[in-house]
Each structure stands twice: as structure tokens, then as C-alpha cells.
Design a protein around this motif. Structure first.
Motif, short mmCIF file in Angstrom:
data_model
loop_
_atom_site.label_atom_id
_atom_site.label_comp_id
_atom_site.label_asym_id
_atom_site.label_seq_id
_atom_site.Cartn_x
_atom_site.Cartn_y
_atom_site.Cartn_z
N LEU A 1 0.82 -1.22 0.00
CA LEU A 1 0.00 0.00 0.00
C LEU A 1 0.85 1.27 0.00
CD1 LEU A 1 -2.59 -1.08 2.71
CD2 LEU A 1 -2.97 -1.00 0.25
N TYR A 2 0.25 2.37 -0.40
CA TYR A 2 0.80 3.73 -0.24
C TYR A 2 2.13 3.92 -0.96
CZ TYR A 2 -2.53 3.02 3.53
OH TYR A 2 -3.66 2.68 4.25
N ASP A 3 2.17 3.56 -2.25
CA ASP A 3 3.36 3.80 -3.09
C ASP A 3 4.62 3.17 -2.49
OD1 ASP A 3 1.86 5.35 -4.92
OD2 ASP A 3 2.00 7.07 -3.58
N ASP A 4 4.48 1.96 -2.00
CA ASP A 4 5.59 1.24 -1.38
C ASP A 4 6.73 1.04 -2.38
OD1 ASP A 4 7.06 -0.53 0.32
OD2 ASP A 4 6.16 -2.20 -0.77
N ASP A 5 7.98 1.22 -1.92
CA ASP A 5 9.16 1.06 -2.76
C ASP A 5 9.92 -0.24 -2.51
OD1 ASP A 5 8.76 3.52 -3.96
OD2 ASP A 5 9.95 4.59 -2.46
N THR A 6 9.37 -1.13 -1.70
CA THR A 6 10.07 -2.36 -1.33
C THR A 6 10.45 -3.19 -2.55
OG1 THR A 6 8.88 -2.45 0.77
CG2 THR A 6 9.92 -4.49 0.03
N ARG A 7 11.69 -3.70 -2.54
CA ARG A 7 12.16 -4.61 -3.59
C ARG A 7 12.38 -6.00 -2.98
NH1 ARG A 7 10.23 -1.06 -5.75
NH2 ARG A 7 11.10 0.38 -7.30
N LEU A 8 12.12 -7.01 -3.78
CA LEU A 8 12.24 -8.39 -3.33
C LEU A 8 13.03 -9.19 -4.36
CD1 LEU A 8 11.53 -10.91 -1.62
CD2 LEU A 8 9.37 -11.03 -2.89
N ALA A 9 14.14 -9.79 -3.90
CA ALA A 9 14.87 -10.78 -4.70
C ALA A 9 14.56 -12.15 -4.10
CB ALA A 9 16.37 -10.49 -4.65
N ALA A 10 14.13 -13.09 -4.93
CA ALA A 10 13.63 -14.36 -4.40
C ALA A 10 14.15 -15.52 -5.23
CB ALA A 10 12.10 -14.36 -4.40
N ALA A 11 14.34 -16.65 -4.56
CA ALA A 11 14.73 -17.90 -5.22
C ALA A 11 14.10 -19.05 -4.45
CB ALA A 11 16.24 -18.04 -5.26
N SER B 1 13.48 -21.85 0.18
CA SER B 1 13.32 -20.52 -0.43
C SER B 1 14.21 -19.50 0.26
CB SER B 1 11.86 -20.06 -0.32
OG SER B 1 10.96 -21.02 -0.84
N TYR B 2 14.57 -18.48 -0.51
CA TYR B 2 15.33 -17.34 0.02
C TYR B 2 14.64 -16.06 -0.44
CZ TYR B 2 19.12 -14.02 0.86
OH TYR B 2 19.86 -12.95 1.29
N LEU B 3 14.28 -15.20 0.51
CA LEU B 3 13.59 -13.94 0.23
C LEU B 3 14.40 -12.80 0.81
CD1 LEU B 3 9.98 -15.03 1.34
CD2 LEU B 3 10.99 -15.22 -0.95
N ASP B 4 14.83 -11.88 -0.05
CA ASP B 4 15.66 -10.75 0.38
C ASP B 4 14.89 -9.46 0.09
OD1 ASP B 4 17.54 -8.81 0.89
OD2 ASP B 4 19.15 -9.77 -0.25
N PHE B 5 14.39 -8.82 1.17
CA PHE B 5 13.64 -7.57 1.06
C PHE B 5 14.58 -6.39 1.25
CE2 PHE B 5 10.54 -10.71 2.45
CZ PHE B 5 9.42 -10.43 1.68
N SER B 6 14.43 -5.37 0.42
CA SER B 6 15.27 -4.18 0.52
C SER B 6 14.45 -2.94 0.20
CB SER B 6 16.47 -4.28 -0.44
OG SER B 6 16.02 -4.40 -1.78
N ASP B 7 15.07 -1.75 0.34
CA ASP B 7 14.41 -0.47 0.08
C ASP B 7 13.13 -0.34 0.91
OD1 ASP B 7 16.17 0.61 -2.08
OD2 ASP B 7 15.49 -1.20 -3.10
N LEU B 8 13.27 -0.41 2.23
CA LEU B 8 12.13 -0.44 3.15
C LEU B 8 11.81 0.92 3.76
CD1 LEU B 8 12.99 -3.78 4.99
CD2 LEU B 8 11.49 -3.45 3.01
N ASP B 9 12.44 2.00 3.30
CA ASP B 9 12.24 3.32 3.91
C ASP B 9 10.80 3.81 3.78
OD1 ASP B 9 14.89 3.30 4.61
OD2 ASP B 9 15.55 4.56 2.93
N GLN B 10 10.24 3.71 2.58
CA GLN B 10 8.87 4.18 2.37
C GLN B 10 7.89 3.34 3.18
OE1 GLN B 10 7.68 6.76 1.03
NE2 GLN B 10 5.55 6.37 0.48
N LEU B 11 8.10 2.05 3.23
CA LEU B 11 7.26 1.16 4.03
C LEU B 11 7.25 1.60 5.49
CD1 LEU B 11 5.83 -1.79 3.58
CD2 LEU B 11 7.81 -2.58 4.87
N THR B 12 8.43 1.96 6.00
CA THR B 12 8.55 2.39 7.38
C THR B 12 7.86 3.73 7.61
OG1 THR B 12 10.68 1.23 7.50
CG2 THR B 12 10.20 2.84 9.22
N ARG B 13 8.05 4.67 6.70
CA ARG B 13 7.42 5.99 6.84
C ARG B 13 5.90 5.90 6.83
NH1 ARG B 13 11.75 7.71 3.42
NH2 ARG B 13 10.42 7.47 1.59
N GLN B 14 5.36 4.92 6.10
CA GLN B 14 3.91 4.78 5.98
C GLN B 14 3.30 3.98 7.14
OE1 GLN B 14 1.91 6.27 4.00
NE2 GLN B 14 3.42 7.21 2.64
#
Length: 372
Positions: free
Chosen positions: A186-196, A215-228
Motif C-alpha cells: 500500500l501507499y506507493d511502497d518502494d520495497t524490492r524483493l529478490a527471491a529464489a 526458499s530465500y527472500l531478500d527484502f530491501s528499500d524499506l524506507d517508504q514502508l517504514t514511513r507509511q
């Protein structure tokens, strides 16, 4: 006002279903639907359509400050797929939603989707250059098989993925899926996910079969998520700073399937560890399902139990049927029934306790769902 909004939910659902069903004869006449015309009289159509509808009653009690949530929510998706050639197809879908609550309540209610609104649910290209090779580009369901412990299946990330399988005998295979995605919360989230995901599927399609999924899930770019304010129960640094932990999840699922007479049976154990956290980084989920509500007249009985430490998963992206997304333990029994080949009912109950709170939170979901 609530009665009016409730009526609107049902009207939207009936209009959506009615439009699809009304369009079916015309589509069949034009040869759009598969099987609409005799195969000997006309070529097979390259168009197909799909969709689903959910009408849900949600009641939650035992929240902080004696708050109680009681609401109706409705959601419908309609989409189409075009097979341009045997190796190449395109798909798109829209989603409409309406609830008796408001979008302003979605943060405090830990929702992963808005109660009211519409959006582009899917828009993708799928290329299959070889029998066991598939490339998916665009906005679509995440192509990894994950449990509610780590991912909400209703979310639609946008990105690119490669799915490659290797035959192991007549019935078994090894499957590798890799991809990179914009998670699009939600709310223009910028989160990126690299997955295998590496999966061994033993006796796939046989009455008794099993699978091991790593599985391996790598979440990054979490600043917008945090601000929201979508960090939920994950820890943050002092003074409402960034997240305390990174989120690099290693997830292991063990799945076994068999049957008791005509009743399918599935057991699944899911274990996750967040390599980006120094502590409070582990989670586990067990589920057992007997029967299937997706069969006409079919009963389904299920039970799941899960324990999630505070930073074990990224709490914005796992299943929002559970009220708490981490820092919690609880269990969920449910019962379902298939009304016909499209429509089904489910009654689910949740009993959860957030760590550090003295009492349990109880939730009841009643779902009327359909798939086309």
C-alpha cells in the motif's frame, strides 16, 4: 450507513458475477471461451478468461483498549488471457473492492489491501521457450509456492522470474524459480524483493506425493514502508527510526499429500529464519487439511498453528487473515464446503496472543467465494 455499504458490497459482487455469466453465451458464440464451439467445427479460441469473487464477514475481539472490529468486505477480480502463439501468452485483470469500513482503517487493522477502491491486479507476459522453461514478466501472483507464514497470496508484485524444471524419472522433478520484484504494498511502497526457490517434487500428481521447498527472500528499500507505518510488530530503532533488522529470510517447507478414501489429505511444516536479525528471528507454522471445498459437495476440515518471533518475517507482507503478523503465537481451525464447481463457503476461527499482552485476540471469518 453500514446497511447501505453492506448492500453495495453484495450488489457489486452480483453485478460482477452477472456480467461474467451474461457475457459467457456471447463469448461462446464468438468462439472466445474454450469449449464454446465444437472442436471439429471451429479452431480452438486463443482467448480465455478468469476471475474470483470474495464476500467476507470479519469479527475481531480482545484487542487493546477493548476495541472490537466488525465489518464486511467484498472483492472481485476479472481478467483475460490471450495465447498469441503456443510459446507466448499475455494476461491482464482488474480488481474492485468495497467494505463497510474505510481505507483510513487499513493501517490499524493490519490489512494488506484497501477496503475500497479499484486497481490493475495483473498485467503480464509469459514466454515458454521449452517444455520445462517459463519466463514471466509483469504484475502477477508471486511465482514461488509459499505459505501464509511468509507471504500473502493476495499480493501482486511486479517483476521478472524464471521457472526451470528438471525431470527426475517419470513422476518427480526438480524445480528452480528465481526472480526480482517490486513488492507493491500500500501507499506507493518502494520495497524490492529478490527471491529464489528450489523445490524437489516427489511423485507429483500421484495419489501419494511429497515436496521439499527451500526458499530465500531478500527484502530491501524499506524506507517508504517504514514511513507509511506498515512495519507493524517488527522492531524499529529509537525515535521511530528505521527497522532494527534487515529481512533476508531462509524458508524450508516440508509437504506430504495422500488420501483417506476419497478425502485428500495434506500436511505442511514451514520453518523460517531471518538471517538479517541478531535475535527474535525464527518462525514456524504447521497445517493439516482434510478434504477440499473446491470440489462440488466437498467438505474441508483444516487446522494450523504458528509461532512467529518479532523479526522472523517482514510483517507487512505475510498473510493478513491472521490479526498479528509477528511477535505472536496462535492457532486456526476452519471448515469449508463446496456449493458447486465454482462457489464455496468457509468458516475460520483464530485464537492468537501477541507476546507481552495478557489476553488472547479472537477472530472469526466467514467467506463466500467463487472462482471462474
Amino acid at each position: 450507513m453500514r446497511v447501505i455499504r453492506l448492500a453495495s458490497i453484495f450488489q457489486a459482487g452480483l453485478l460482477l458475477a452477472g456480467a461474467v455469466m451474461a457475457a459467457a453465451p456471447a463469448m461462446a458464440q464468438d468462439g472466445i471461451l474454450d469449449g464454446a464451439a465444437d472442436a471439429d467445427a471451429a479452431p480452438v479460441s486463443r482467448w480465455s478468461w478468469f476471475g474470483d469473487l470474495l464476500v467476507r464477514y470479519d469479527h475481531v475481539q480482545g484487542l487493546s483498549n477493548d476495541r472490537t472490529v466488525s465489518r464486511w468486505r467484498g472483492r472481485g477480480r476479472v481478467g483475460a488471457e490471450f495465447a498469441a502463439m503456443p510459446e507466448l501468452s499475455f494476461g491482464a485483470a482488474i480488481e474492485l473492492a468495497q467494505g463497510s469500513d474505510h481505507n483510513a482503517d487499513n493501517r490499524i487493522n493490519n490489512d494488506n489491501e484497501r477496503s475500497d477502491g479499484g486497481n490493475l491486479d495483473q498485467f503480464w507476459l509469459r514466454w515458454q521457450p521449452a517444455e520445462q522453461t517459463r519466463v514471466l514478466l509483469g504484475k502477477a501472483p508471486l511465482p514461488l509456492e509459499l505459505s501464509p507464514l511468509t507471504w500473502d497470496a493476495d499480493l501482486r508484485p511486479a517483476g521478472v522470474s524464471l521457472d526451470q524444471s528438471f525431470a527426475l524419472g517419470d513422476y518427480s522433478r526438480l524445480q528452480l524459480v528465481v526472480g526480482g520484484f517490486a513488492a507493491q504494498h500500500l501507499y506507493d511502497d518502494d520495497t524490492r524483493l529478490a527471491a529464489a526457490q528450489l523445490a524437489w517434487r516427489w511423485r507429483e500428481g500421484a495419489p501419494t506425493n511429497a515436496a521439499v521447498l527451500l526458499s530465500y527472500l531478500d527484502f530491501s528499500d524499506l524506507d517508504q514502508l517504514t514511513r507509511q507505518g506498515l512495519t507493524r510488530t517488527n522492531r524499529r530503532r529509537p525515535a521511530n527510526g528505521p527497522l532494527l533488522s534487515d529481512y533476508r529470510l531462509v524458508d524450508l517447507q516440508l509437504v506430504g499429500r495422500s488420501a483417506i478414501g476419497d478425502w485428500p489429505l495434506e500436511a505442511r511444516l514451514d520453518l523460517v529464519r531471518n538471517l538479517g536479525a541478531d535475535d527474535q528471528r525464527d518462525g514456524a507454522r504447521f497445517s493439516l487439511v482434510l478434504g477440499s471445498r473446491l470440489r462440488p459437495g466437498g467438505w474441508e476440515f483444516g487446522y494450523s498453528n504458528q509461532r512467529i518471533q518479532r523479526d522472523a518475517v517482514l510483517a507487512a507482507f505475510n498473510e493478513d487473515d491472521w490479526w498479528f503478523h509477528s511477535f505472536t503465537h496462535g492457532f486456526m481451525p476452519w471448515i469449508g464446503y463446496g456449493l458447486d464447481e465454482r462457489w464455496n463457503l468457509r468458516l475460520a476461527a483464530f485464537r492468537e496472543q501477541r507476546d507481552g499482552l495478557p489476553r488472547h485476540t479472537d477472530r472469526v471469518l466467514i467467506d463466500l467465494a467463487a472462482r471462474w
